[in-house]
Design an enzyme around this catalytic site. Sequence first.
Site, PDB file in Angstrom:
ATOM      1  N   TYR A  79       0.836  -1.199   0.000  1.00  0.00           N
ATOM      2  CA  TYR A  79       0.000   0.000   0.000  1.00  0.00           C
ATOM      3  C   TYR A  79       0.874   1.254   0.000  1.00  0.00           C
ATOM      4  O   TYR A  79       0.661   2.181  -0.790  1.00  0.00           O
ATOM      5  CB  TYR A  79      -0.929  -0.006   1.220  1.00  0.00           C
ATOM      6  CG  TYR A  79      -1.906   1.136   1.239  1.00  0.00           C
ATOM      7  CD1 TYR A  79      -3.148   1.018   0.631  1.00  0.00           C
ATOM      8  CD2 TYR A  79      -1.592   2.342   1.867  1.00  0.00           C
ATOM      9  CE1 TYR A  79      -4.049   2.072   0.644  1.00  0.00           C
ATOM     10  CE2 TYR A  79      -2.474   3.396   1.880  1.00  0.00           C
ATOM     11  CZ  TYR A  79      -3.712   3.252   1.272  1.00  0.00           C
ATOM     12  OH  TYR A  79      -4.589   4.309   1.284  1.00  0.00           O
ATOM     13  N   HIS A  84       1.419   4.148  -3.067  1.00  0.00           N
ATOM     14  CA  HIS A  84       1.173   5.570  -2.842  1.00  0.00           C
ATOM     15  C   HIS A  84       2.440   6.406  -3.005  1.00  0.00           C
ATOM     16  O   HIS A  84       2.366   7.555  -3.442  1.00  0.00           O
ATOM     17  CB  HIS A  84       0.514   5.794  -1.483  1.00  0.00           C
ATOM     18  CG  HIS A  84      -0.946   5.499  -1.512  1.00  0.00           C
ATOM     19  ND1 HIS A  84      -1.435   4.216  -1.498  1.00  0.00           N
ATOM     20  CD2 HIS A  84      -2.015   6.323  -1.616  1.00  0.00           C
ATOM     21  CE1 HIS A  84      -2.757   4.266  -1.576  1.00  0.00           C
ATOM     22  NE2 HIS A  84      -3.133   5.528  -1.651  1.00  0.00           N
ATOM     23  N   TRP A 104      -7.529   3.754 -10.618  1.00  0.00           N
ATOM     24  CA  TRP A 104      -6.810   3.641  -9.344  1.00  0.00           C
ATOM     25  C   TRP A 104      -7.507   2.659  -8.412  1.00  0.00           C
ATOM     26  O   TRP A 104      -6.871   1.825  -7.774  1.00  0.00           O
ATOM     27  CB  TRP A 104      -6.665   5.015  -8.692  1.00  0.00           C
ATOM     28  CG  TRP A 104      -5.914   4.961  -7.392  1.00  0.00           C
ATOM     29  CD1 TRP A 104      -6.450   4.986  -6.131  1.00  0.00           C
ATOM     30  CD2 TRP A 104      -4.497   4.836  -7.220  1.00  0.00           C
ATOM     31  NE1 TRP A 104      -5.450   4.897  -5.194  1.00  0.00           N
ATOM     32  CE2 TRP A 104      -4.243   4.802  -5.836  1.00  0.00           C
ATOM     33  CE3 TRP A 104      -3.428   4.756  -8.099  1.00  0.00           C
ATOM     34  CZ2 TRP A 104      -2.961   4.695  -5.313  1.00  0.00           C
ATOM     35  CZ3 TRP A 104      -2.150   4.653  -7.569  1.00  0.00           C
ATOM     36  CH2 TRP A 104      -1.926   4.616  -6.203  1.00  0.00           C
TER      37      TRP A 104
END
Length: 104
Positions: free
Chosen positions: A18, A22, A76
Amino acid sequence: MVRKAFKMQLFEGQAKEYEKRHNELWPEMKEMIHEYGGSNYTIFLDEETNVLYGYIELEDEEKWDKTAETEICKKWWAFMADIMETNPDNSPVSVSLKNVFHLD
């Protein structure tokens, strides 16, 4: 300006992925966030529970809600769906948090 906070659920063992995704946020996603009035966007992780806590400041909440209609946002969401809880449309399961205090 509107302050929004929310929580989402990350799947077990996906914290590093994650964060990696990002850190490599697509330029067109960054542009869309700013274009739709989002700023000061921050996401925190509770490592014990895998709960993500997001905070964002918005120029206009109605304008921000339209991000869900953009192709880049849908792309996304699909990209992130394998590592977190999502709705049938791949949007993250997100619970709004109540603002109980603010100090400038």
